[in-house]
Design a protein around this motif. Structure first.
Motif, short mmCIF file in Angstrom:
data_model
loop_
_atom_site.label_atom_id
_atom_site.label_comp_id
_atom_site.label_asym_id
_atom_site.label_seq_id
_atom_site.Cartn_x
_atom_site.Cartn_y
_atom_site.Cartn_z
N GLU A 54 3.63 30.98 17.47
CA GLU A 54 2.42 30.15 17.22
C GLU A 54 1.87 29.61 18.54
O GLU A 54 0.67 29.63 18.79
CB GLU A 54 2.74 28.99 16.26
CG GLU A 54 1.47 28.29 15.79
CD GLU A 54 1.69 27.07 14.92
OE1 GLU A 54 2.82 26.58 14.81
OE2 GLU A 54 0.69 26.58 14.36
N LEU A 55 2.77 29.17 19.40
CA LEU A 55 2.33 28.60 20.68
C LEU A 55 1.74 29.64 21.61
O LEU A 55 0.92 29.31 22.47
CB LEU A 55 3.52 27.93 21.37
CG LEU A 55 3.57 26.41 21.22
CD1 LEU A 55 4.88 25.87 21.70
CD2 LEU A 55 2.43 25.73 21.95
N SER A 56 2.15 30.91 21.44
CA SER A 56 1.66 31.94 22.36
C SER A 56 0.14 32.08 22.26
O SER A 56 -0.51 32.54 23.17
CB SER A 56 2.35 33.27 22.09
OG SER A 56 1.91 33.77 20.86
N PHE A 57 -0.43 31.65 21.12
CA PHE A 57 -1.89 31.70 20.97
C PHE A 57 -2.59 30.69 21.89
O PHE A 57 -3.78 30.73 22.07
CB PHE A 57 -2.29 31.39 19.53
CG PHE A 57 -1.86 32.43 18.55
CD1 PHE A 57 -2.34 33.73 18.65
CD2 PHE A 57 -1.00 32.12 17.52
CE1 PHE A 57 -1.96 34.69 17.73
CE2 PHE A 57 -0.61 33.08 16.60
CZ PHE A 57 -1.09 34.38 16.70
N GLY A 268 3.72 23.83 14.06
CA GLY A 268 4.93 23.63 13.27
C GLY A 268 4.57 23.45 11.81
O GLY A 268 3.42 23.14 11.48
N PRO A 269 5.54 23.61 10.90
CA PRO A 269 5.25 23.50 9.47
C PRO A 269 4.73 22.11 9.11
O PRO A 269 5.31 21.10 9.51
CB PRO A 269 6.62 23.72 8.81
CG PRO A 269 7.46 24.36 9.85
CD PRO A 269 6.94 23.93 11.18
N ASN A 288 7.02 30.32 4.64
CA ASN A 288 5.76 30.89 5.14
C ASN A 288 5.71 30.82 6.66
O ASN A 288 5.28 31.75 7.33
CB ASN A 288 4.56 30.11 4.59
CG ASN A 288 4.35 30.39 3.12
OD1 ASN A 288 5.00 31.28 2.56
ND2 ASN A 288 3.47 29.64 2.49
N TYR A 289 6.16 29.70 7.18
CA TYR A 289 6.09 29.51 8.63
C TYR A 289 6.93 30.57 9.36
O TYR A 289 6.49 31.17 10.33
CB TYR A 289 6.58 28.09 9.01
CG TYR A 289 6.27 27.76 10.44
CD1 TYR A 289 4.98 27.41 10.83
CD2 TYR A 289 7.26 27.86 11.43
CE1 TYR A 289 4.68 27.14 12.15
CE2 TYR A 289 6.96 27.60 12.75
CZ TYR A 289 5.68 27.24 13.11
OH TYR A 289 5.37 26.99 14.42
N ILE A 290 8.11 30.80 8.83
CA ILE A 290 8.99 31.80 9.46
C ILE A 290 8.38 33.21 9.33
O ILE A 290 8.55 34.06 10.19
CB ILE A 290 10.42 31.69 8.86
CG1 ILE A 290 11.07 30.41 9.42
CG2 ILE A 290 11.27 32.90 9.18
CD1 ILE A 290 12.37 30.03 8.80
N GLU A 293 3.01 32.81 8.77
CA GLU A 293 1.79 32.31 8.12
C GLU A 293 1.66 30.85 8.49
O GLU A 293 2.38 30.00 7.98
CB GLU A 293 1.89 32.48 6.60
CG GLU A 293 1.89 33.93 6.19
CD GLU A 293 2.38 34.14 4.76
OE1 GLU A 293 2.38 33.19 3.96
OE2 GLU A 293 2.77 35.29 4.47
N PHE A 294 0.74 30.55 9.39
CA PHE A 294 0.70 29.20 9.96
C PHE A 294 -0.35 28.33 9.25
O PHE A 294 -0.01 27.53 8.41
CB PHE A 294 0.43 29.27 11.46
CG PHE A 294 1.47 30.08 12.20
CD1 PHE A 294 2.81 29.83 12.03
CD2 PHE A 294 1.09 31.11 13.05
CE1 PHE A 294 3.78 30.57 12.69
CE2 PHE A 294 2.04 31.86 13.73
CZ PHE A 294 3.38 31.59 13.55
N ILE A 295 -1.62 28.54 9.59
CA ILE A 295 -2.65 27.62 9.06
C ILE A 295 -2.92 27.85 7.58
O ILE A 295 -3.10 28.98 7.14
CB ILE A 295 -3.96 27.77 9.86
CG1 ILE A 295 -3.74 27.26 11.29
CG2 ILE A 295 -5.10 26.98 9.20
CD1 ILE A 295 -4.98 27.24 12.13
N LYS A 296 -2.93 26.74 6.82
CA LYS A 296 -3.19 26.86 5.39
C LYS A 296 -4.63 26.47 5.06
O LYS A 296 -5.29 27.07 4.24
CB LYS A 296 -2.22 25.94 4.66
CG LYS A 296 -2.17 26.16 3.18
CD LYS A 296 -1.08 25.32 2.57
CE LYS A 296 -1.46 24.90 1.16
NZ LYS A 296 -0.86 23.64 0.82
N GLU A 297 -5.11 25.42 5.71
CA GLU A 297 -6.47 24.93 5.41
C GLU A 297 -7.21 24.59 6.68
O GLU A 297 -6.62 24.06 7.62
CB GLU A 297 -6.40 23.63 4.60
CG GLU A 297 -6.01 23.81 3.17
CD GLU A 297 -5.57 22.49 2.55
OE1 GLU A 297 -5.99 21.42 3.04
OE2 GLU A 297 -4.77 22.56 1.61
N GLU A 298 -8.53 24.86 6.67
CA GLU A 298 -9.38 24.44 7.78
C GLU A 298 -10.62 23.78 7.20
O GLU A 298 -11.12 24.22 6.16
CB GLU A 298 -9.85 25.65 8.58
CG GLU A 298 -8.78 26.31 9.40
CD GLU A 298 -9.35 27.50 10.16
OE1 GLU A 298 -9.23 27.53 11.39
OE2 GLU A 298 -9.92 28.40 9.52
#
Ligand code: SF4
Length: 381
Positions: A54-57, A268-269, A288-290, A293-298
């Motif tokens: 996730e951080l690599s983004f 993070g979750p 999901n995090y593992i 699948e990170f972001i759920k809502e924007e």
């Protein structure tokens, strides 16, 4: 969805704070409704792999404040903690006033772990202390005893981490004024620069809720808050935010960014973030995090919502709304736009003003929601 937003994030310079959620604890407290899971070595190892992904983004960003919260980040074993800090370290800026906070619990404050934090540049520690009453700690299902707090803080100071904050709860089941006074005397003796106080709220999905534990009445909470405010003010602490007290110049720089409605990245979750006018929430499912699948809502925040959030957050601060900042942020004079509402609240004794700012009075601090609702009643958001 994620990729599009991350590409945007990488191009922005305005995001200057990073929050990292480490959702693991060695046991679960009876009042807690945060995103957290019981520590399991293999799950933590998988979480660390996902966190790095996730951080690599975000690899073009360096932040002036980093806050690792939880959960209990220090419940990770030594090697996992080392790995976590290696991952995060790439995102530090090396400015003199860089702030790097980690949350911890007293029972984790061993010389070995503290030295590791120090080695990786952690320079602020926030400890979940809650109370100095061992019996009450048991009722809360905390893992530590009061003696662990004393020893942990001694060790932190020996290793050279002096920027220490403690989180305290009040309004605990059957807590009396005398119990709170004992707590306050104990906390003052610790001689630390920052203390946060929160009233117990019996939240859904907690053991306290299942066991029908009753929170104290609003009147009692009000009396206790007054007591805390008075005692700490008389002992050199300044209430810079509703729940936060500090010695001069020792405010949490990271949390100030939240109250200033600045952008921040949250990973993070269950973490939340606010970037380029978009508020987002990560999935709180560890599975999901593992899986990546990170972001759920924007949600894109409208101009009026931004204005509402800014007013709501800034009024939590003792310094309130700084008029010139408001003008440059929204292009409107705050006093002109809200003149009749401000007059009414001033007349009621809830708001005060200086040449530079409008802020909540001591009397108004207990009616913050009413003040915000009155001020913003004509703002459509
Ligand atoms: S209060 Fe803190 S230590 Fe207790 S379960 Fe919640 S996150 Fe974990």
């Amino acid at each position: 969805m994620r990729k599009r937003k991350l590409a945007t994030i990488n191009m922005l310079n305005k995001v200057d704070a990073l929050y990292v959620h480490v959702p693991f604890c060695s046991n679960i407290c009876n009042y807690c409704n945060f995103t957290k899971f019981l520590y399991q070595e293999d799950i933590v190892n998988s979480y660390l792999i996902s966190l790095e992904k996730e951080l690599s983004f975000y690899d073009k960003n360096k932040y002036s404040t980093i806050y690792i919260g939880g959960g209990t980040p220090t419940s990770l074993n030594f090697f996992q903690l080392n790995k976590l800090l290696e991952i995060i370290n790439k995102f530090k800026n090396n400015n003199e006033d860089f702030e790097f906070t980690m949350e911890t619990n007293p029972e984790n404050l061993t010389f070995e772990k503290i030295s590791l934090l120090k080695k990786h540049g952690v320079n602020r520690i926030s400890i979940g202390v809650q109370t100095s009453n061992d019996k009450m700690l048991k009722i809360l299902n905390r893992c530590h005893k009061t003696i662990d707090v004393i020893h942990g803080i001694e060790r932190l100071k020996k290793v050279g981490i002096n920027n220490i904050s403690i989180d305290i709860m009040f309004g605990l089941p059957h807590q009396k004024k005398e119990d709170l006074l004992k707590d306050l005397d104990f906390f003052l003796k610790l001689d630390i620069p920052h203390i946060s106080f929160y009233p117990l709220v019996v939240e859904d999905n907690t053991i306290f809720k299942i066991n029908k534990v009753k929170a104290l009445s609003d009147e009692k909470i009000y009396e206790m808050y007054n007591l805390i405010n008075k005692k700490l003010s008389n002992n050199g602490y300044y209430r810079y935010e509703v729940s936060n007290f500090c010695k001069k110049g020792m405010e949490s720089k990271h949390n100030m960014k939240y109250w200033n409605d600045d952008y921040y990245v949250g990973i993070g979750p269950g973490a939340h973030g606010y970037v380029d006018g978009v508020r987002y929430a990560n999935s709180s499912s560890i599975t999901n995090y593992i899986k990546g699948e990170f972001i759920k809502e924007e949600k894109l925040i409208s101009k009026n919502e931004q204005e509402f959030e800014y007013i709501m957050l800034r009024l939590r601060l003792k310094e309130g709304i700084i008029l010139k900042d408001y003008l440059s942020k929204f292009g409107i004079d705050f006093c002109d736009k809200y003149s009749s509402e401000i007059e009414k609240l001033k007349k009621d004794g809830y708001l005060e003003e200086s040449l530079e700012s409008i802020y909540v009075s001591e009397k108004g601090i207990y009616l913050l929601n009413h003040i915000i609702a009155t001020l913003t009643m004509n703002l459509n958001y």
